[in-house]
Design an enzyme around this catalytic site. Structure first.
Site, PDB file in Angstrom:
ATOM      1  N   ASP A  16      39.014  32.747  62.218  1.00 40.38           N
ATOM      2  CA  ASP A  16      38.335  33.599  61.247  1.00 40.38           C
ATOM      3  C   ASP A  16      39.049  34.938  61.266  1.00 40.38           C
ATOM      4  OD1 ASP A  16      36.568  35.098  59.730  1.00 40.38           O
ATOM      5  OD2 ASP A  16      35.091  35.287  61.324  1.00 40.38           O
ATOM      6  N   GLU A  60      37.279  43.420  56.872  1.00 39.71           N
ATOM      7  CA  GLU A  60      36.191  42.497  56.542  1.00 39.71           C
ATOM      8  C   GLU A  60      35.158  42.387  57.646  1.00 39.71           C
ATOM      9  OE1 GLU A  60      33.889  38.780  56.072  1.00 39.71           O
ATOM     10  OE2 GLU A  60      35.164  39.420  57.750  1.00 39.71           O
ATOM     11  N   GLU A  61      35.607  42.406  58.893  1.00 35.96           N
ATOM     12  CA  GLU A  61      34.679  42.198  60.004  1.00 35.96           C
ATOM     13  C   GLU A  61      33.663  43.334  60.155  1.00 35.96           C
ATOM     14  OE1 GLU A  61      34.176  39.570  61.438  1.00 35.96           O
ATOM     15  OE2 GLU A  61      36.004  38.380  61.473  1.00 35.96           O
ATOM     16  N   ASP A  64      37.569  32.215  53.325  1.00 33.64           N
ATOM     17  CA  ASP A  64      37.128  32.595  54.659  1.00 33.64           C
ATOM     18  C   ASP A  64      36.604  31.344  55.343  1.00 33.64           C
ATOM     19  OD1 ASP A  64      36.360  34.118  56.896  1.00 33.64           O
ATOM     20  OD2 ASP A  64      35.763  35.800  55.633  1.00 33.64           O
ATOM     21  N   HIS A  73      33.260  33.151  65.760  1.00 34.78           N
ATOM     22  CA  HIS A  73      33.190  34.407  66.512  1.00 34.78           C
ATOM     23  C   HIS A  73      33.143  34.179  68.019  1.00 34.78           C
ATOM     24  CE1 HIS A  73      32.004  37.473  63.175  1.00 34.78           C
ATOM     25  NE2 HIS A  73      33.033  36.712  62.843  1.00 34.78           N
TER      26      HIS A  73
END
Length: 349
Positions: free
Chosen positions: A187, A221-222, A242, A322
């Site tokens: 990711d 983005e995170e 994504d 994650h």
């Protein structure tokens, strides 16, 4: 066909995941992408936020598409230099401390010097701390053990380490004989690799696209705002590429392309969703529809910032998002197939 060269895509993803790029410190990864696109003659432009916008001209220049993937990853910063010579950390991105316990890491100082370390619970040793298994994994109890001879905060500062220095996690990338790619930061570097290979094959095949198509490699983005700007005014369709989230109650798996119908921001554009489904059915591409309950994308960030666009979200299925992530080459291939046909299709009416 050339776009089915999944092996090259997987190798590219492995290279990308090996480049440290926690949100806020992504220049090295962006530069890698920039060089890749320069070598295949795709023009690019750096954004003020540090992202990269690439463009392939199409027949219709009055309306355009934008596809985005993000190169920034989870990471951390030095929050405090402790009196015992270890580092207290502050997280970058949405993840839990338990997901990085025992992980090797890299500390980059303001001068660019790098030191290795390990992220550990302060009360790790079971020979000393009887209830180490019961201790909460949080900012107070987790620390970085630096691989240098340091005994106190002064020793650490002599190395050049200070508050605000970036900490990146060892990706531990591994390609298995059964077709899996295991690594942190799939990711969203899996999708970045897919988009880079897509652009390469479009150029190699000299395909004429129906619309000018932009590719935004975002880098925030995170933390929620990577793709909410630098959207060319002619953009009608905005497709975020994504990860698909896997877990209990989810349809997404590691072998198909995931088409998101809704996430925490709300539903994605119904017409674009149906068009993506039709493309998948017409070209025998295995897909899954899914809802990601605790998720937001660059496309949803663009909508929230007020852009009048048609927005969608697809991607390869990523297990253990994650944390210690994994996907399969089949999911990468099926995502690439759908994108290949999507950029050659007519827009949603």
């Amino acid at each position: 066909m050339a776009y089915l060269n999944t092996a090259d895509t997987v190798e590219l993803i492995a290279k990308l995941t090996s480049i440290p790029s926690p949100t806020g410190n992504t220049n090295e990864a962006i530069s890698f992408v920039e060089r890749f696109l320069h070598n295949i003659n795709v023009p690019t432009k750096r954004t003020l936020k540090g992202g990269l916008l690439a463009t392939i001209d199409g027949k219709n220049t009055s309306k355009s598409r934008l596809l985005t993937a993000h190169v920034d990853t989870l990471g951390a910063m030095v929050k405090e230099i402790k009196i015992n010579g270890r580092l207290k950390i502050d997280l970058i991105g949405g993840f839990k401390y338990n997901s990085i316990e025992g992980e090797y890491c890299q500390i980059e100082t303001n001068s660019g010097k790098e030191y290795s370390g390990t992220i550990l619970l302060h009360q790790t040793s079971v020979h000393v701390y009887k209830d180490s298994d019961k201790v909460e994994r949080n900012q107070e109890n987790m620390e970085v053990r630096i691989d240098e001879k340091v005994h106190n905060a002064e020793d650490v500062r002599k190395l050049g380490i200070e508050i605000g220095d970036f900490i990146s996690f060892n990706p531990r990338v591994e390609l298995t004989g059964s077709g899996f790619i295991k690594s942190r930061h799939l990711d969203d570097k899996a999708s970045v690799g897919i988009l880079l290979q897509l652009m390469k094959h479009l150029k190699e095949e000299n395909l004429s696209l129906p619309y000018t198509t932009h590719f935004l490699i975002s880098n925030n983005e995170e933390i929620g705002y990577g793709g909410n700007s630098n959207i060319p005014p002619e953009t009608v369709e905005y497709l975020a590429v994504d990860m698909g989230a896997i877990g209990d109650g989810q349809a997404t798996d590691e072998y198909t392309v995931s088409i998101c119908v809704k996430d925490a921001s709300g539903p994605y554009h119904y017409g674009l969703r149906k068009r993506l489904m039709k493309l998948a059915l017409d070209h025998n591409i295995p897909y899954k529809l899914d809802i990601y309950p605790y998720y937001g994308s660059d496309a949803s960030a663009a909508i929230r910032s007020g852009h009048d666009i048609v927005h969608g979200l697809i991607g390869p299925g990523i297990d253990a998002s994650h944390a210690f992530e994994r996907t399969h080459r089949d999911s990468i291939e099926n995502t690439a197939k759908l994108l290949y046909h999507y950029v050659q299709s007519e827009m949603v009416r």
